[in-house]
Design an enzyme around this catalytic site. Structure first.
Site, PDB file in Angstrom:
ATOM      1  N   LEU A  44      13.536  14.536 -24.015  1.00 37.81           N
ATOM      2  CA  LEU A  44      12.189  14.560 -24.216  1.00 37.81           C
ATOM      3  C   LEU A  44      11.491  14.899 -25.367  1.00 37.81           C
ATOM      4  O   LEU A  44      12.184  15.612 -26.177  1.00 37.81           O
ATOM      5  CB  LEU A  44      11.547  15.148 -22.950  1.00 37.81           C
ATOM      6  CG  LEU A  44      11.670  14.687 -21.579  1.00 37.81           C
ATOM      7  CD1 LEU A  44      11.148  15.781 -20.400  1.00 37.81           C
ATOM      8  CD2 LEU A  44      11.354  13.252 -21.138  1.00 37.81           C
ATOM      9  N   SER A  45      10.309  14.151 -25.626  1.00 35.06           N
ATOM     10  CA  SER A  45       9.767  14.712 -27.202  1.00 35.06           C
ATOM     11  C   SER A  45       9.505  16.220 -27.212  1.00 35.06           C
ATOM     12  O   SER A  45       9.616  16.657 -28.256  1.00 35.06           O
ATOM     13  CB  SER A  45       8.558  13.995 -27.282  1.00 35.06           C
ATOM     14  OG  SER A  45       7.388  14.238 -26.344  1.00 35.06           O
ATOM     15  N   GLU A  46       9.173  16.957 -26.188  1.00 35.99           N
ATOM     16  CA  GLU A  46       9.124  18.347 -26.060  1.00 35.99           C
ATOM     17  C   GLU A  46       9.548  19.162 -24.726  1.00 35.99           C
ATOM     18  O   GLU A  46       9.439  18.574 -23.605  1.00 35.99           O
ATOM     19  CB  GLU A  46       7.568  18.768 -26.044  1.00 35.99           C
ATOM     20  CG  GLU A  46       6.822  18.111 -27.467  1.00 35.99           C
ATOM     21  CD  GLU A  46       7.260  19.007 -28.876  1.00 35.99           C
ATOM     22  OE1 GLU A  46       7.943  19.959 -28.736  1.00 35.99           O
ATOM     23  OE2 GLU A  46       6.989  18.516 -29.791  1.00 35.99           O
ATOM     24  N   THR A  47      10.194  20.088 -25.060  1.00 37.80           N
ATOM     25  CA  THR A  47      10.375  20.980 -23.671  1.00 37.80           C
ATOM     26  C   THR A  47       9.829  22.400 -24.189  1.00 37.80           C
ATOM     27  O   THR A  47       9.822  22.913 -25.341  1.00 37.80           O
ATOM     28  CB  THR A  47      11.835  21.335 -23.452  1.00 37.80           C
ATOM     29  OG1 THR A  47      12.377  20.125 -23.325  1.00 37.80           O
ATOM     30  CG2 THR A  47      12.123  22.398 -22.527  1.00 37.80           C
TER      31      THR A  47
END
Length: 262
Positions: A44-47
């Site tokens: 995902l774009s961020e964790t």
């Protein structure tokens, strides 16, 4: 070892909108390499990872490629997890980022959450052909923030229909690129690209609005602004300029709960 993991759609009113982020609560930090591997696996774009810190929390964010200094949508997602799944009884969450300082998220009466972030330091610069080479249209202005280049266009259609050469963007040493213009039905629209940090196009980028809010507040001579990020998933944001701080509001919904086995 098992870790709880939540996938949250941030800046969204229902699932499959906004920007998905993974959120992992911890009691103490894992090794940096392991957190980076988890973020890469999540894809995902961020964790976001967070740990308790007194009456608040410390927070860190990883793209599939790198740890980043600031992430708005994953902070909103983390606050949603704390409010909705961790039994937090207050209305104000205080985060401490090792890279960006104090960040706050307030739960509003209408269910929205409001981020209180530091305003980005932005300045207009001369247009550099190597910076704009990856975009199909020439911008009217070029600005620089602490993390991103900002390309300003005349209208929403240019932003919405922009053709982008990601290989050209990846040549430029920067976290990302914001393209923006006045909106047809909102104050401004934008898109965000960051192939160099492993995110080709981000669905909704909260941190970009710490740059966009002061820019459009000055251009439009107003402090309360409405915005849409024109990704395929689309994200809606309300922004408020407060001098050295900016407020960015939106909703979030839970998509998935699970466990990571390490």
């Amino acid at each position: 070892m098992y870790l709880n993991i939540y996938q949250i759609d941030a800046f969204a009113e229902k699932a499959f909108e906004g920007n998905p982020a993974a959120v992992i609560p911890l009691n103490s930090w894992l090794p940096d390499e392991l957190m980076q591997q988890i973020a890469e696996e999540n894809n995902l774009s961020e964790t976001a990872f967070y740990i308790p810190d007194g009456e608040g929390f410390q927070i860190r964010w990883f793209t599939p490629g790198v740890e980043v200094d600031l992430c708005g949508h994953a902070t909103l997602a983390t606050a949603h997890v704390i409010f909705q799944h961790q039994g937090f009884s207050g209305k104000l969450i205080k985060f401490l980022s090792p890279r960006s300082g104090v960040l706050e998220v307030e739960l509003e009466a209408d269910g929205q959450m409001t981020l209180n972030f530091p305003t980005d330091k932005i300045q207009q610069i001369d247009i550099q052909e190597e910076v704009i080479a990856g975009f199909s249209e020439h911008p009217r202005e070029l600005w620089r923030g602490l993390s991103d280049f900002i390309l300003i266009y005349d209208n929403q259609s240019q932003v919405q229909n922009m053709k982008v050469d990601l290989s050209e963007l990846a040549k430029v040493e920067t976290r990302g690129f914001i393209i923006t213009a006045p909106g047809d039905q909102v104050d401004f629209v934008s898109r965000w690209f960051g192939p160099r940090v492993g995110v080709n196009e981000d669905p909704v980028t909260g941190s970009a609005h710490t740059s966009l809010t002061p820019l459009w507040a000055e251009k439009l001579s107003k402090n309360d602004l409405t915005a849409v990020q024109l990704s395929k998933r689309t994200g809606k944001l309300s922004c408020k300029m407060l001098g050295e701080r900016v407020k960015i509001s939106g909703k979030a919904v839970t998509y998935m709960l699970g466990k990571v086995e390490i």
